[in-house]
Design a protein around this motif. Structure first.
Motif, PDB file in Angstrom:
ATOM      1  N   THR A 133       0.819  -0.896   0.076  1.00 14.88           N
ATOM      2  CA  THR A 133       0.184  -0.615  -0.100  1.00 14.88           C
ATOM      3  C   THR A 133       0.821   1.186  -0.254  1.00 14.88           C
ATOM      4  OG1 THR A 133      -0.460   0.131   2.335  1.00 14.88           O
ATOM      5  CG2 THR A 133      -2.136  -1.308   1.421  1.00 14.88           C
ATOM      6  N   ALA A 134      -0.040   2.269  -0.422  1.00 13.92           N
ATOM      7  CA  ALA A 134       0.718   3.750  -0.339  1.00 13.92           C
ATOM      8  C   ALA A 134       0.051   4.675   1.153  1.00 13.92           C
ATOM      9  CB  ALA A 134       0.849   4.229  -1.719  1.00 13.92           C
ATOM     10  N   VAL A 135       0.978   5.007   1.550  1.00 10.62           N
ATOM     11  CA  VAL A 135       0.022   5.642   3.092  1.00 10.62           C
ATOM     12  C   VAL A 135       0.115   6.752   2.216  1.00 10.62           C
ATOM     13  CG1 VAL A 135       0.480   6.864   5.127  1.00 10.62           C
ATOM     14  CG2 VAL A 135       1.301   4.128   4.500  1.00 10.62           C
ATOM     15  N   VAL A 136      -0.654   7.842   2.491  1.00 11.17           N
ATOM     16  CA  VAL A 136      -1.049   9.696   1.752  1.00 11.17           C
ATOM     17  C   VAL A 136      -1.205   9.945   2.802  1.00 11.17           C
ATOM     18  CG1 VAL A 136      -2.189  11.042   0.302  1.00 11.17           C
ATOM     19  CG2 VAL A 136      -1.804   8.387  -0.294  1.00 11.17           C
ATOM     20  N   ASP A 137       0.015  10.770   3.407  1.00 10.65           N
ATOM     21  CA  ASP A 137      -0.880  11.950   4.867  1.00 10.65           C
ATOM     22  C   ASP A 137      -0.589  13.487   3.710  1.00 10.65           C
ATOM     23  OD1 ASP A 137       0.699  12.069   7.520  1.00 10.65           O
ATOM     24  OD2 ASP A 137       1.558  13.931   6.960  1.00 10.65           O
ATOM     25  N   ALA A 138      -1.531  14.074   4.568  1.00 13.47           N
ATOM     26  CA  ALA A 138      -0.682  15.507   4.005  1.00 13.47           C
ATOM     27  C   ALA A 138      -1.262  16.343   5.588  1.00 13.47           C
ATOM     28  CB  ALA A 138      -3.363  15.603   3.600  1.00 13.47           C
ATOM     29  N   LYS A 139      -1.183  17.513   5.244  1.00 14.68           N
ATOM     30  CA  LYS A 139      -1.197  18.693   6.552  1.00 14.68           C
ATOM     31  C   LYS A 139      -0.966  19.278   6.144  1.00 14.68           C
ATOM     32  CE  LYS A 139       3.265  17.835   8.244  1.00 14.68           C
ATOM     33  NZ  LYS A 139       5.075  17.238   8.096  1.00 14.68           N
ATOM     34  N   THR A 140      -1.644  20.703   6.925  1.00 10.74           N
ATOM     35  CA  THR A 140      -2.233  22.379   6.631  1.00 10.74           C
ATOM     36  C   THR A 140      -1.061  22.267   8.047  1.00 10.74           C
ATOM     37  OG1 THR A 140      -3.900  21.950   5.306  1.00 10.74           O
ATOM     38  CG2 THR A 140      -3.172  24.236   6.737  1.00 10.74           C
ATOM     39  N   GLU A 141      -0.023  23.857   7.805  1.00 13.00           N
ATOM     40  CA  GLU A 141       0.820  23.972   9.344  1.00 13.00           C
ATOM     41  C   GLU A 141       0.543  25.270   9.233  1.00 13.00           C
ATOM     42  OE1 GLU A 141       4.602  20.911   8.871  1.00 13.00           O
ATOM     43  OE2 GLU A 141       4.795  22.980   7.985  1.00 13.00           O
ATOM     44  N   PHE A 142       0.044  25.676   8.150  1.00 10.05           N
ATOM     45  CA  PHE A 142      -0.520  27.064   8.531  1.00 10.05           C
ATOM     46  C   PHE A 142      -1.756  28.236   7.764  1.00 10.05           C
ATOM     47  CE2 PHE A 142       3.009  28.324   5.153  1.00 10.05           C
ATOM     48  CZ  PHE A 142       2.143  29.088   3.954  1.00 10.05           C
ATOM     49  N   LEU A 143      -2.239  29.231   8.340  1.00  9.29           N
ATOM     50  CA  LEU A 143      -3.680  29.656   7.600  1.00  9.29           C
ATOM     51  C   LEU A 143      -3.402  31.052   8.057  1.00  9.29           C
ATOM     52  CD1 LEU A 143      -6.529  27.507   8.827  1.00  9.29           C
ATOM     53  CD2 LEU A 143      -5.848  27.937   5.835  1.00  9.29           C
ATOM     54  N   THR A 144      -3.398  31.835   6.330  1.00  2.16           N
ATOM     55  CA  THR A 144      -3.548  33.569   6.650  1.00  2.16           C
ATOM     56  C   THR A 144      -4.363  34.506   5.653  1.00  2.16           C
ATOM     57  OG1 THR A 144      -1.535  33.759   5.117  1.00  2.16           O
ATOM     58  CG2 THR A 144      -0.526  33.707   6.756  1.00  2.16           C
ATOM     59  N   SER A 145      -4.639  35.158   6.103  1.00  2.00           N
ATOM     60  CA  SER A 145      -5.528  36.137   5.229  1.00  2.00           C
ATOM     61  C   SER A 145      -5.630  37.591   5.490  1.00  2.00           C
ATOM     62  CB  SER A 145      -7.493  35.734   5.792  1.00  2.00           C
ATOM     63  OG  SER A 145      -7.990  35.367   6.716  1.00  2.00           O
ATOM     64  N   VAL A 146      -6.343  37.994   4.486  1.00  6.91           N
ATOM     65  CA  VAL A 146      -6.885  39.751   4.358  1.00  6.91           C
ATOM     66  C   VAL A 146      -7.834  40.367   4.365  1.00  6.91           C
ATOM     67  CG1 VAL A 146      -6.447  41.767   3.677  1.00  6.91           C
ATOM     68  CG2 VAL A 146      -4.272  40.200   4.150  1.00  6.91           C
ATOM     69  N   THR A 147      -8.831  39.939   4.601  1.00  5.34           N
ATOM     70  CA  THR A 147     -10.864  40.578   4.667  1.00  5.34           C
ATOM     71  C   THR A 147     -11.125  42.169   4.694  1.00  5.34           C
ATOM     72  OG1 THR A 147     -10.951  39.492   6.680  1.00  5.34           O
ATOM     73  CG2 THR A 147     -10.691  37.788   5.531  1.00  5.34           C
ATOM     74  N   GLY A 148     -12.363  41.511   3.712  1.00  5.81           N
ATOM     75  CA  GLY A 148     -13.315  43.170   4.556  1.00  5.81           C
ATOM     76  C   GLY A 148     -13.968  42.716   5.617  1.00  5.81           C
ATOM     77  N   ARG A 149     -14.842  43.749   6.323  1.00  7.03           N
ATOM     78  CA  ARG A 149     -15.400  42.632   7.552  1.00  7.03           C
ATOM     79  C   ARG A 149     -16.617  43.711   7.287  1.00  7.03           C
ATOM     80  NH1 ARG A 149     -13.880  42.038  13.073  1.00  7.03           N
ATOM     81  NH2 ARG A 149     -14.181  44.463  14.115  1.00  7.03           N
ATOM     82  N   ILE A 150     -17.495  44.031   7.782  1.00  9.55           N
ATOM     83  CA  ILE A 150     -18.985  44.660   7.735  1.00  9.55           C
ATOM     84  C   ILE A 150     -19.600  44.046   8.758  1.00  9.55           C
ATOM     85  CG2 ILE A 150     -20.259  43.607   6.008  1.00  9.55           C
ATOM     86  CD1 ILE A 150     -21.376  46.510   5.170  1.00  9.55           C
ATOM     87  N   GLY A 151     -20.077  45.009   9.794  1.00  8.31           N
ATOM     88  CA  GLY A 151     -21.068  44.355  11.086  1.00  8.31           C
ATOM     89  C   GLY A 151     -21.872  45.617  11.243  1.00  8.31           C
ATOM     90  N   TYR A 152     -22.565  45.103  12.259  1.00  6.83           N
ATOM     91  CA  TYR A 152     -23.846  45.914  13.496  1.00  6.83           C
ATOM     92  C   TYR A 152     -23.998  45.651  14.017  1.00  6.83           C
ATOM     93  CZ  TYR A 152     -28.589  47.339  13.041  1.00  6.83           C
ATOM     94  OH  TYR A 152     -29.440  48.769  13.703  1.00  6.83           O
ATOM     95  N   ALA A 153     -23.278  47.109  14.947  1.00  9.93           N
ATOM     96  CA  ALA A 153     -23.306  47.314  16.177  1.00  9.93           C
ATOM     97  C   ALA A 153     -24.648  47.586  17.888  1.00  9.93           C
ATOM     98  CB  ALA A 153     -22.514  48.222  16.812  1.00  9.93           C
ATOM     99  N   PHE A 154     -24.411  46.663  18.190  1.00 11.93           N
ATOM    100  CA  PHE A 154     -26.243  46.973  19.245  1.00 11.93           C
ATOM    101  C   PHE A 154     -24.916  47.011  20.755  1.00 11.93           C
ATOM    102  CE2 PHE A 154     -27.376  43.324  16.542  1.00 11.93           C
ATOM    103  CZ  PHE A 154     -28.376  43.974  16.578  1.00 11.93           C
ATOM    104  N   ASP A 155     -24.876  48.351  19.743  1.00 16.07           N
ATOM    105  CA  ASP A 155     -23.302  49.604  21.456  1.00 16.07           C
ATOM    106  C   ASP A 155     -22.413  48.422  21.641  1.00 16.07           C
ATOM    107  OD1 ASP A 155     -23.195  51.054  23.411  1.00 16.07           O
ATOM    108  OD2 ASP A 155     -23.884  49.742  25.049  1.00 16.07           O
ATOM    109  N   ASN A 156     -22.422  47.970  22.428  1.00 22.33           N
ATOM    110  CA  ASN A 156     -21.404  47.192  22.337  1.00 22.33           C
ATOM    111  C   ASN A 156     -20.600  45.903  22.328  1.00 22.33           C
ATOM    112  OD1 ASN A 156     -22.090  46.057  24.720  1.00 22.33           O
ATOM    113  ND2 ASN A 156     -20.673  45.782  25.888  1.00 22.33           N
TER     114      ASN A 156
END
Length: 258
Positions: A133-156
């Motif tokens: 057999t072949a052993v298939v190994d998968a890893k994710t070692e880091f994640l980065t992102s740049v995002t815009g965001r929009i929200g609705y505030a209920f005071d704090n």
């Protein structure tokens, strides 16, 4: 005697009138009202959470068998689907702007996190010795992102959505033996994609907030080159992947507008 009595009555009337005026002033004095929380400002913080990935890897069997036996040796297509999962730990920073006299908040945010997402699957090699057999190994070692965001505030309390560009750092390995010969193919890739998510941020202090967030990362399908240095083999492998992350974080707000 009458003059003395008149003087006392006049003094009493003046005192009574003064007390009534003071009482009126005390009643009419406005109570101080706390200013509503304002999300305008910049922040920096840390987060911790869990990640769950899906990776469809096509075709590691062909990679191994065609490397040893020659191109075209493998007829069938095989897809192996490890499901890496693990922890994510990182930081974030950004800036928000809340429109005057409005609950609408817009902003931009950058995230970076180390990850321990890992999983493996075994797949049979039909052209090899029985049981190989072949052993298939998968890893994710880091994640980065740049995002815009929009929200609705209920005071704090801020409810928000976000979307933007993302990148994942992935490692792959396909190892085992074929006709008794060891092999070890490895692949390394920094993959660009997109992300979208939503969350809630609670400002529990003038400069501090805590948040809960869900993010989806889509990285589509890409072809990567896996190489076996010992046997001097290499070949293309197609990988389709997506990642989901649930995390909690704490932010320190600077130059807040409140």
């Amino acid at each position: 005697m009458k003059k003395l009595l008149s003087a006392h009555l006049a003094a009493f009337a003046v005192a009574l009138a003064g007390s009534a005026s003071a009482a009126d002033l005390a009643v009419k004095a406005p109570l101080p009202v706390a200013a509503p929380f304002n999300w305008t400002g910049c922040y920096i913080g840390v987060h911790v959470g869990a990640g769950f990935a899906k990776k469809d890897i096509t075709d590691p069997v062909q990679l191994v068998q065609d490397s040893f036996n020659g191109l075209g040796s493998t007829v069938d297509v095989t897809t192996v689907s490890p499901a890496p999962r693990g922890a994510v730990i990182g930081g974030q920073g950004g800036c928000d702007y809340q429109f005057a006299s409005s609950p609408v908040v817009i902003g931009i945010q950058g995230d970076a996190a180390g990850a321990t997402l890992r999983s493996n699957r075994s797949v049979a090699l039909p052209l090899g010795n029985p049981g190989e057999t072949a052993v298939v190994d998968a890893k994710t070692e880091f994640l980065t992102s740049v995002t815009g965001r929009i929200g609705y505030a209920f005071d704090n309390i801020l409810l928000y959505g976000k979307a933007g560009a993302a990148m994942a750092g992935d490692k792959y390995e396909v190892s085992g033996t074929f006709t008794g010969v060891p092999f070890d193919f490895r692949g390394l890739e920094d993959r660009w994609g997109w992300t979208a998510g939503a969350g809630v941020d609670w400002a529990f202090d003038r400069h501090w907030s805590a948040n809960f967030e869900y993010d989806y990362y889509g990285f589509g399908t890409r072809t990567s080159t896996f190489a076996d240095q010992a046997n001097v083999f290499q070949g293309p492998v197609s990988v389709r992947q997506s990642i989901q992350v649930v995390k909690v974080g704490v932010n320190f707000h600077m130059w807040a507008g409140q």
